[in-house]
Design an enzyme around this catalytic site. Structure first.
Site, PDB file in Angstrom:
ATOM      1  N   GLU A   1       0.950  -1.014   0.131  1.00 21.59           N
ATOM      2  CA  GLU A   1       0.181  -0.011   0.005  1.00 21.59           C
ATOM      3  C   GLU A   1       0.685   1.225   0.070  1.00 21.59           C
ATOM      4  OE1 GLU A   1      -2.486   1.210   3.504  1.00 21.59           O
ATOM      5  OE2 GLU A   1      -3.937   2.403   1.912  1.00 21.59           O
TER       6      GLU A   1
ATOM      7  N   ASP B   1       9.819   7.676   0.365  1.00 21.97           N
ATOM      8  CA  ASP B   1       9.082   8.186  -0.870  1.00 21.97           C
ATOM      9  C   ASP B   1       9.045   7.028  -1.785  1.00 21.97           C
ATOM     10  OD1 ASP B   1       8.418   9.553  -3.229  1.00 21.97           O
ATOM     11  OD2 ASP B   1       9.586  11.051  -2.847  1.00 21.97           O
TER      12      ASP B   1
ATOM     13  N   ASP C   1      -2.624  12.462  -2.154  1.00 20.87           N
ATOM     14  CA  ASP C   1      -2.733  13.661  -2.281  1.00 20.87           C
ATOM     15  C   ASP C   1      -2.916  14.299  -3.510  1.00 20.87           C
ATOM     16  OD1 ASP C   1      -2.167  13.985   0.660  1.00 20.87           O
ATOM     17  OD2 ASP C   1      -0.111  13.740   0.227  1.00 20.87           O
TER      18      ASP C   1
ATOM     19  N   ASP D   1     -11.220  10.976  -4.297  1.00 19.41           N
ATOM     20  CA  ASP D   1     -12.488  11.562  -4.219  1.00 19.41           C
ATOM     21  C   ASP D   1     -12.528  12.587  -5.348  1.00 19.41           C
ATOM     22  OD1 ASP D   1     -10.463  12.554  -2.480  1.00 19.41           O
ATOM     23  OD2 ASP D   1     -11.983  14.426  -2.156  1.00 19.41           O
TER      24      ASP D   1
ATOM     25  N   THR E   1     -10.270   2.946   4.026  1.00 21.46           N
ATOM     26  CA  THR E   1      -9.236   3.779   4.616  1.00 21.46           C
ATOM     27  C   THR E   1     -10.080   4.775   5.502  1.00 21.46           C
ATOM     28  OG1 THR E   1      -8.984   5.635   2.913  1.00 21.46           O
ATOM     29  CG2 THR E   1      -7.734   3.486   2.857  1.00 21.46           C
TER      30      THR E   1
HETATM   31  C1  LIG Z   1      -4.607  11.893   1.450  1.00 20.49           C
HETATM   32  S1  LIG Z   1      -3.575  10.830   2.399  1.00 20.49           S
HETATM   33  C2  LIG Z   1      -4.404   9.276   2.437  1.00 20.49           C
HETATM   34  C3  LIG Z   1      -4.153   8.515   3.297  1.00 20.49           C
HETATM   35  C4  LIG Z   1      -4.667   6.856   3.385  1.00 20.49           C
HETATM   36  N1  LIG Z   1      -4.416   6.291   2.085  1.00 20.49           N
HETATM   37  C5  LIG Z   1      -6.114   7.185   3.510  1.00 20.49           C
HETATM   38  O1  LIG Z   1      -7.076   7.008   2.418  1.00 20.49           O
HETATM   39  O2  LIG Z   1      -6.556   7.297   4.597  1.00 20.49           O
HETATM   40  C6  LIG Z   1      -2.283  10.331   1.169  1.00 20.49           C
HETATM   41  C7  LIG Z   1      -1.155   9.918   2.039  1.00 20.49           C
HETATM   42  O3  LIG Z   1       0.091   9.777   1.201  1.00 20.49           O
HETATM   43  C8  LIG Z   1       1.310   9.988   1.788  1.00 20.49           C
HETATM   44  N2  LIG Z   1       2.507  10.182   0.771  1.00 20.49           N
HETATM   45  C9  LIG Z   1       2.350  11.326  -0.135  1.00 20.49           C
HETATM   46  N3  LIG Z   1       3.500  11.464  -1.010  1.00 20.49           N
HETATM   47  C10 LIG Z   1       3.853  10.056  -0.539  1.00 20.49           C
HETATM   48  C11 LIG Z   1       5.006   9.599  -1.138  1.00 20.49           C
HETATM   49  N4  LIG Z   1       5.796  10.155  -2.373  1.00 20.49           N
HETATM   50  N5  LIG Z   1       5.580   8.339  -0.718  1.00 20.49           N
HETATM   51  C12 LIG Z   1       4.874   7.773   0.189  1.00 20.49           C
HETATM   52  N6  LIG Z   1       3.843   8.280   0.705  1.00 20.49           N
HETATM   53  C13 LIG Z   1       3.318   9.608   0.281  1.00 20.49           C
HETATM   54  C14 LIG Z   1       1.054  11.163   2.719  1.00 20.49           C
HETATM   55  O4  LIG Z   1       1.784  11.342   3.872  1.00 20.49           O
HETATM   56  C15 LIG Z   1      -0.407  10.798   3.377  1.00 20.49           C
HETATM   57  O5  LIG Z   1      -0.430   9.709   4.304  1.00 20.49           O
END
Ligand SMILES: C[S@@+](CC[C@H](N)C(=O)[O-])C[C@H]1O[C@@H](n2cnc3c(N)ncnc32)[C@H](O)[C@@H]1O
Length: 236
Positions: free
Chosen positions: A63, A115, A138, A174, A211
């Site tokens: 994930e 990352d 994001d 979304d 999630t």
């Molecule tokens: C909008 S949140 C969604 C979190 C979770 N998937 C949910 O649906 O509740 C996006 C997540 O992706 C992580 N994220 C953003 N860029 C990332 C990257 N380059 N590598 C790994 N994680 C990343 C953020 O820190 C954040 O926790």
């Protein structure tokens, strides 16, 4: 009295995937600015051996951006016969989720703080995953920030590389505009073919969501755009 939100690091260690790999794979980047440039090529590689990581040869699912870890928690409990790997760029989410896993004694999950754009090419072997999950990446709303998005043609190519033939990529967002971009990128990848998206079920309780973000958006009555693709036999 405030409840301690996470367990001590010694207790979380079994859940944390090779700390040094996380750092190699770019966890030092400041994701609030996102300004650290990515290297144009991945210089060194140290591929993970899943059998060594988990001590068994169960199939592995990954994930991306697991946030507070609800998906990993639910999926790992429901499927002890599957190993799960989470990759999250924010350290406090890695530790928060590790605490949730440790409190339940779940042995089939490992969490990397990295990352994913560097983690996949550096640490994940070709055709080594049964599934990739990416939920509510994001959206980076402003056009000038779109380059910070995780879901790019390179990311999709990496997913096609790390998935085994017949393996699946599951995604949800979304944001309608981002959903259109995501499906166009997926449709353009010859090694992936679309499958019908999963149907939406009514939650039975407050943790019965895919999630945390899914819970938030569904409670707001927002539509969720879901995608599911299958890796075909050959890469092209
Ligand atoms: C909008 S949140 C969604 C979190 C979770 N998937 C949910 O649906 O509740 C996006 C997540 O992706 C992580 N994220 C953003 N860029 C990332 C990257 N380059 N590598 C790994 N994680 C990343 C953020 O820190 C954040 O926790």
């Amino acid at each position: 009295m405030r409840r301690r939100s996470r367990l001590p690091l010694e207790q979380l260690a079994p859940y944390l995937l090779a700390e040094e790999r996380g750092r190699q794979a770019g966890s030092e980047r400041d994701r609030t600015t996102g300004e650290t440039p990515l290297p144009s090529s991945v210089a060194s590689s140290s591929l993970l051996d899943w059998r060594e990581v988990f001590g068994n040869n169960h199939p592995v699912e990954l994930e991306v951006g697991f946030g507070k870890g609800l998906f990993l928690l639910t999926a790992a409990q429901a499927h002890p016969e599957i190993n799960f790997v989470g990759v999250e760029i924010v350290r406090k989410y890695q530790l928060f989720t590790a605490t949730r896993l440790a409190k339940r004694g779940l042995g089939n999950v490992r969490l990397a703080c990295a990352d994913v754009r560097l983690f996949l090419p550096r640490c994940v072997a070709a055709a080594s995953l049964q599934a990739v999950h990416i939920y509510f990446p994001d959206p980076w709303w402003k056009k000038r920030h779109h380059k910070r998005r995780v879901f790019t043609a390179e990311f999709v190519a990496e997913c096609a590389r790390v998935l085994r033939p017949g393996g699946q990529l599951h995604a949800a967002t979304d944001v309608e505009e981002y959903a259109a971009v995501m499906s166009a990128l997926l449709d353009a990848q010859p090694a992936l073919r679309p499958l019908p998206p999963p149907s939406e079920k009514e939650p039975l309780h407050d943790l019965d969501y895919l999630t945390n973000f899914e819970r938030k958006f569904r409670k707001q009555g927002k539509p969720i755009f879901r995608m599911r693709y299958e890796r075909s036999e050959s890469l092209s």
